[in-house]
Design an enzyme around this catalytic site. Structure first.
Site, PDB file in Angstrom:
ATOM      1  CG  ASP A 187      -1.907  -1.148   1.185  1.00  0.00           C
ATOM      2  OD1 ASP A 187      -2.216  -1.634   0.085  1.00  0.00           O
ATOM      3  OD2 ASP A 187      -2.327  -1.588   2.274  1.00  0.00           O
ATOM      4  CE  LYS A 193       2.345  -2.397  -4.385  1.00  0.00           C
ATOM      5  NZ  LYS A 193       2.073  -2.004  -2.989  1.00  0.00           N
ATOM      6  CG  ASN A 252      -2.733 -10.675  -2.469  1.00  0.00           C
ATOM      7  OD1 ASN A 252      -2.745 -10.466  -3.679  1.00  0.00           O
ATOM      8  ND2 ASN A 252      -1.712 -11.247  -1.861  1.00  0.00           N
ATOM      9  CB  ALA A 253      -2.752  -6.413  -5.317  1.00  0.00           C
ATOM     10  CG  HIS A 284      -1.976  -1.945  -7.022  1.00  0.00           C
ATOM     11  ND1 HIS A 284      -1.056  -2.484  -7.889  1.00  0.00           N
ATOM     12  CD2 HIS A 284      -1.720  -2.513  -5.811  1.00  0.00           C
ATOM     13  CE1 HIS A 284      -0.288  -3.340  -7.216  1.00  0.00           C
ATOM     14  NE2 HIS A 284      -0.680  -3.382  -5.968  1.00  0.00           N
ATOM     15  CB  THR A 285      -5.863   3.678  -4.916  1.00  0.00           C
ATOM     16  OG1 THR A 285      -6.096   2.716  -3.889  1.00  0.00           O
ATOM     17  CG2 THR A 285      -7.053   4.620  -5.038  1.00  0.00           C
ATOM     18  CB  THR A 287      -6.567 -10.216   1.584  1.00  0.00           C
ATOM     19  OG1 THR A 287      -6.047 -11.247   0.733  1.00  0.00           O
ATOM     20  CG2 THR A 287      -5.505  -9.148   1.795  1.00  0.00           C
ATOM     21  CD  GLN A 296       0.668  -8.818  -2.578  1.00  0.00           C
ATOM     22  OE1 GLN A 296       1.328  -9.496  -3.329  1.00  0.00           O
ATOM     23  NE2 GLN A 296      -0.573  -8.454  -2.865  1.00  0.00           N
ATOM     24  CG  ASP A 328      -0.364  14.450   0.973  1.00  0.00           C
ATOM     25  OD1 ASP A 328       0.417  13.566   0.575  1.00  0.00           O
ATOM     26  OD2 ASP A 328      -1.590  14.258   1.113  1.00  0.00           O
ATOM     27  CB  SER A 342       3.518  10.921  -4.307  1.00  0.00           C
ATOM     28  OG  SER A 342       2.114  10.938  -4.319  1.00  0.00           O
TER      29      SER A 342
END
Ligand code: GDP
Ligand code: IMO
Ligand code: MG
Length: 431
Positions: A11, A14, A36-37, A39-40, A127, A220, A329, A409
């Site tokens: 998390d 990526k 299980n991944a 990715h947002t 998960t 992961q 941030d 980021s």
């Protein structure tokens, strides 16, 4: 081939970065893990979570490959494809699935649940997507692969494996009703046959020969690696750099950049040691400001300060050639920020190496304190625009780890990304 992977417990962000740098590549390939991944990706007011589809999906000119190292849940994949279709993304021409990827069948999920139940307080915090049992069948040489779905004896082999699993489940005193899940699985098989099932090792090596740029997308994080993570609280695949070679059939000779991603602090979901975990108000602040809730399971993520011994270890195992620091941030409001530089061992010695056990009774983190920058980060155009306290934080990490931070980021949206030197980012010659 360049490899992008997480240096912590997953998390790290990526998905965001792969989506951001994808236009520089012709192929984006997942090499391990499965559903299980989570990715947002976030751009133009769209926030989308991908589980098995590579994060190049929103770029129509990119080929997205699911490699042989992945364990694939076809029902989840079907739903992922359909939800992308609703967003106007058509993957019929640019999603390729390795015939050698292993299938997660409904009883794998049931076995995952049963095994966690049996472990009780010692559970891994999986998960529950069937990852462990599917990789166990792969290694035991009893698994089914994507390429098998077009074979005449597929159903026979599926039922034999299911029957074996049901016996194991009876042993574990867990007898789930898998009727609906099985129907969905069989429907998904028919659906997936529309997509090219490929000999992915030829596919990707042919692309390399043509001069295509390949980005291997890790799932992961390095500290969840089956060999080098905090075993047994790990996932069941090699999340580190070598996993990209075996999970795609690409020789190490072809590996160029290794981009290591880390958060400016640490998080972890599930059980297992986490030396810098904060159980106080500060940990809760990190969780709230950083929206630290799992993209796959919605579970609250455990939060803590950056752990340098763990980061150095991950950089070493992966030979990361450049670092990307995420979620700067989230720290913007903090007056004081800490970094764990060493662990104190029970005999009083200090070390910046990862001991065999990361258990908090075995290691006590030693922190260095930093002044926070306490200003919002917006519209950053270059690293020279950074508040001095953030520059100082970055420089300290770079000096300690010995690898440059090439991307920062500072927000979930694609736009909130600062690149140090674009030409060096993708074709650098740092080391
Ligand atoms: P992945 O599994 O490594 O792709 O990461 P996840 O998507 O599971 O979790 C990262 C979370 O942080 C997602 O909700 C992202 O939208 C979000 N995110 C990524 N980069 C940043 C950032 O720089 N700042 C903030 N505030 N959120 C970010
Ligand atoms: P991404 O790709 C964070 C964790 C689980 C559990 C352990 C084993 O989004 O970074 P598993 O289901 O693999 O058997 O669970 O690994 N885990 C993750 N944690 N991000 C992930 O993926 C994860 N995938 C698995 O919480 O502790
Ligand atoms: Mg995730």
């Amino acid at each position: 081939m360049d490899i992008l992977l997480g240096l912590q417990w997953g998390d790290e962000g990526k998905g965001k970065v792969v989506d951001f740098i994808a236009p520089d590549y012709q192929v984006v390939a997942r090499f391990q893990g499965g559903p299980n991944a989570g990715h947002t990706l976030h751009f133009n007011d769209i926030k989308h979570v991908l589980h098995q589809i590579p994060s190049g999906a929103f770029h129509p000119e990119i080929k997205n490959l699911i490699g042989n190292g992945v364990v694939l849940d076809l029902h989840t994949l079907k739903n992922e494809i359909l939800s992308l279709t609703r967003l106007g993304v058509d993957l019929t021409r640019n999603l390729f699935i390795s015939k050698k990827a292993q299938l997660i069948i409904p009883t794998h999920r049931a076995l995952d649940i049963a095994s966690e139940k049996q472990k009780g307080a010692h559970k891994i915090g999986s998960t529950l997507r069937g990852i462990g049992p599917a990789y166990a069948d792969k290694v035991a040489r009893t698994g089914l692969r994507v390429g098998d779905i077009v074979q005449p004896d597929f159903l026979e082999r599926y039922h034999a494996l299911k029957t074996k699993h049901l016996q194991q489940l009876r042993h574990l005193e867990y007898e789930p009703d898998i009727k609906e899940a099985e129907e969905q699985f069989l429907e998904a098989i028919a659906f997936i046959k529309q997509y090219p099932l490929v000999d992915s090792e030829y596919f990707i090596n042919d692309e390399i020969k043509k001069g295509s740029r390949i980005l291997a997308e890790g799932a992961q994080g390095s500290l969840l690696d089956i060999d080098f993570g905090s075993y047994p609280f790990v996932t069941s695949s090699n999340t580190t750099v070598a996993g990209a070679c075996t999970g795609l059939g690409v020789a190490p000779h072809h590996v160029q950049q290794v981009m290591g991603i880390f958060k400016a602090y640490c998080t972890r979901v599930g059980s297992g040691p986490f030396p810098t975990e904060l159980f106080d108000e500060t940990g809760e602040r990190l969780r709230q400001i950083g929206h630290e809730f799992g993209a796959t399971t919605g579970r609250p993520r455990r939060c803590g300060w950056l752990d340098l011994p763990a980061l150095k270890y991950a950089v070493m195992i992966n030979h990361a050639t450049q670092l990307f620091m995420m979620k700067a941030d989230v720290l913007s409001e903090f007056e004081e920020i800490k970094i764990c530089t060493h662990y104190k061992l029970p005999d009083g010695t200090l070390t910046d190496r990862l001991p065999y056990s990361l258990n908090v009774t075995q290691v006590t983190p030693v922190y260095k304190s930093f002044q926070g920058w306490q200003c919002q980060l917006s519209n950053l155009k270059s690293f020279e625009d950074l508040p001095p306290a953030l520059s100082n934080y970055i420089q300290f990490i770079e000096q300690e780890v010995g690898v440059p931070i090439m991307m920062l980021s500072y927000g979930s949206d694609r736009q909130h990304t600062l690149v140090r030197n674009k030409s060096k980012l993708l074709h650098p010659n740092h080391r």
